[in-house]
Design an enzyme around this catalytic site. Structure first.
Site, short mmCIF file in Angstrom:
data_model
loop_
_atom_site.label_atom_id
_atom_site.label_comp_id
_atom_site.label_asym_id
_atom_site.label_seq_id
_atom_site.Cartn_x
_atom_site.Cartn_y
_atom_site.Cartn_z
N GLN A 103 0.85 -1.20 0.00
CA GLN A 103 0.00 0.00 0.00
C GLN A 103 0.89 1.25 0.00
O GLN A 103 0.39 2.36 -0.13
CB GLN A 103 -0.90 0.03 1.23
CG GLN A 103 -1.83 -1.17 1.35
CD GLN A 103 -2.52 -1.20 2.69
OE1 GLN A 103 -3.58 -0.60 2.87
NE2 GLN A 103 -1.93 -1.89 3.65
N ASN A 104 2.18 1.04 0.15
CA ASN A 104 3.10 2.17 0.28
C ASN A 104 3.46 2.74 -1.09
O ASN A 104 3.57 1.99 -2.06
CB ASN A 104 4.38 1.73 1.01
CG ASN A 104 4.08 1.24 2.42
OD1 ASN A 104 3.03 1.60 3.00
ND2 ASN A 104 4.94 0.42 2.97
N HIS A 121 -1.44 1.27 -4.29
CA HIS A 121 -1.80 2.69 -4.17
C HIS A 121 -0.91 3.58 -5.01
O HIS A 121 -0.88 4.79 -4.78
CB HIS A 121 -1.76 3.12 -2.69
CG HIS A 121 -2.82 2.45 -1.87
ND1 HIS A 121 -2.87 2.52 -0.50
CD2 HIS A 121 -3.86 1.65 -2.21
CE1 HIS A 121 -3.90 1.82 -0.05
NE2 HIS A 121 -4.51 1.27 -1.08
N CYS A 149 0.64 18.87 -18.62
CA CYS A 149 1.04 17.71 -19.42
C CYS A 149 1.51 18.17 -20.80
O CYS A 149 0.76 18.92 -21.48
CB CYS A 149 -0.17 16.78 -19.58
SG CYS A 149 0.13 15.39 -20.68
N1 APR Z 1 6.64 -2.34 12.43
C1 APR Z 1 5.42 -2.91 12.23
N2 APR Z 1 4.26 -2.21 12.28
C2 APR Z 1 4.34 -0.88 12.54
C3 APR Z 1 5.58 -0.23 12.76
C4 APR Z 1 6.76 -1.01 12.69
N3 APR Z 1 7.97 -0.48 12.89
N4 APR Z 1 5.33 1.11 13.00
C5 APR Z 1 3.99 1.27 12.90
N5 APR Z 1 3.40 0.09 12.65
C6 APR Z 1 1.98 -0.18 12.39
C7 APR Z 1 1.01 0.66 13.17
O1 APR Z 1 0.67 0.00 14.39
C8 APR Z 1 -0.20 0.69 12.22
O2 APR Z 1 -1.06 -0.41 12.47
O3 APR Z 1 1.77 0.17 11.03
C9 APR Z 1 0.42 0.54 10.84
C10 APR Z 1 0.38 1.81 10.00
O4 APR Z 1 -0.98 2.09 9.76
P1 APR Z 1 -1.38 3.32 8.80
O5 APR Z 1 -0.58 4.52 9.15
O6 APR Z 1 -2.88 3.36 8.82
O7 APR Z 1 -0.86 2.88 7.35
P2 APR Z 1 -1.53 1.89 6.33
O8 APR Z 1 -2.20 0.74 7.01
O9 APR Z 1 -0.49 1.57 5.33
O10 APR Z 1 -2.63 2.83 5.62
C11 APR Z 1 -3.26 2.26 4.49
O11 APR Z 1 -4.36 4.34 3.99
O12 APR Z 1 -3.68 6.38 4.47
C12 APR Z 1 -4.04 5.59 3.41
O13 APR Z 1 -3.27 5.31 1.19
C13 APR Z 1 -2.85 5.42 2.53
O14 APR Z 1 -1.62 3.43 1.94
C14 APR Z 1 -2.26 4.10 3.01
C15 APR Z 1 -3.50 3.34 3.46
#
Ligand code: APR
Length: 246
Positions: A103-104, A121, A149
């Site tokens: 998702q990154n 994403h 563009c």
């Molecule tokens: N190791 C493992 N897990 C971790 C760490 C780490 N070092 N640091 C943080 N986390 C966990 C947090 O506990 C949390 O559950 O990573 C998760 C990050 O969650 P979000 O910030 O919500 O990110 P994500 O799940 O990727 O969001 C999904 O939502 O914001 C939109 O498009 C954006 O791709 C993103 C999507």
């Protein structure tokens, strides 16, 4: 169940023919990339990311959205893959069938050398035009902001999926196929609240895969996981690789 990572995880990962991994922002936390939901620093503290990463925000103020993404691109370009990213590259090399769904948008899996990546994403370092999705590699910085563009004159935007937009259908159907076909599904560093990515573990569960969650905190999907590993990804992934293959 909460584990201190006993041998059965190492053995399962060593023996599995196919593994699918889903990563979220927590995967890049140890590379210094702020997760989407962490408070923004400095100049951007006044803005809520969810108010900026939308087509409506771009229509309202394309210059502000473009400059926010320039700021994020600059921040992320200073980050490098952490030991967790490198461990996933090594895991890919050890497996006959391996799929990395992320998702990154930070490109760190690619920089770590992973190959079979599905970017659900998009990628913040890829740029396209708003109206016709023409991919644009370079643009002049002296013209108006956002640049236009060269093919159709439409304003440029990052090639990422905004809130309210759907993920690329081909990418998601490949991710579903890989979730269904894997023997082990590992969900790493995602809050498991954003769809459709958060549905992938269920597809893996339906076809009998072993479900592993690596997250420093509990998530809404923790209860369906066979194993929950409450450790930072950058620390525990190298440990798991070391014990599974040495
Ligand atoms: N190791 C493992 N897990 C971790 C760490 C780490 N070092 N640091 C943080 N986390 C966990 C947090 O506990 C949390 O559950 O990573 C998760 C990050 O969650 P979000 O910030 O919500 O990110 P994500 O799940 O990727 O969001 C999904 O939502 O914001 C939109 O498009 C954006 O791709 C993103 C999507």
């Amino acid at each position: 169940m909460l584990l201190n990572i006993s041998g059965d995880i190492f053995e399962a990962i060593r023996k599995a023919r196919s593994i699918t991994v889903l990563t979220g922002a927590g995967m890049s936390a140890e590379s210094g990339v702020p997760t989407f939901r962490e408070a923004q620093k400095g100049l951007w503290a006044q803005y809520d990311p969810q108010e900026l990463a939308t087509p409506q925000a771009f229509h309202r103020n394309a210059k502000l959205v473009w400059e926010w993404y320039e700021w994020r691109r600059n921040l992320i370009s200073q980050a490098s893959p952490n030991p967790g990213h490198k461990a996933l590259k090594k895991l890919e090399e050890m497996k006959d069938i391996f799929s990395l769904v992320t998702q990154n948008v930070d490109n760190l899996h690619k920089l770590a050398g992973s190959n079979n990546i599905i970017e659900l994403h998009g990628n913040i370092f890829r740029t396209k035009c708003f109206d016709n999705n023409h991919t644009v590699e370079t643009w002049s910085t002296d013209e108006n902001i956002p640049p236009q563009c060269p093919e159709c004159g439409s304003p440029l935007r990052p090639d990422v999926v905004w809130f309210g937009e759907s993920v690329p259908s081909q990418a998601f159907s490949m991710a579903v196929t890989n979730a269904r076909q894997c023997e082990i599904f590992i969900s790493i560093g995602t809050s498991s609240v954003i769809q459709p990515a958060a549905s992938l573990p269920y597809f893996a569960q339906e076809t009998g895969a072993l479900l592993i969650e690596i997250n420093t905190e509990q998530t809404p999907l923790s209860p369906i996981m066979d194993y929950q590993i409450r450790e930072p990804a950058g620390k525990i992934l190298p440990f798991i690789l070391e014990n599974a293959f040495n």
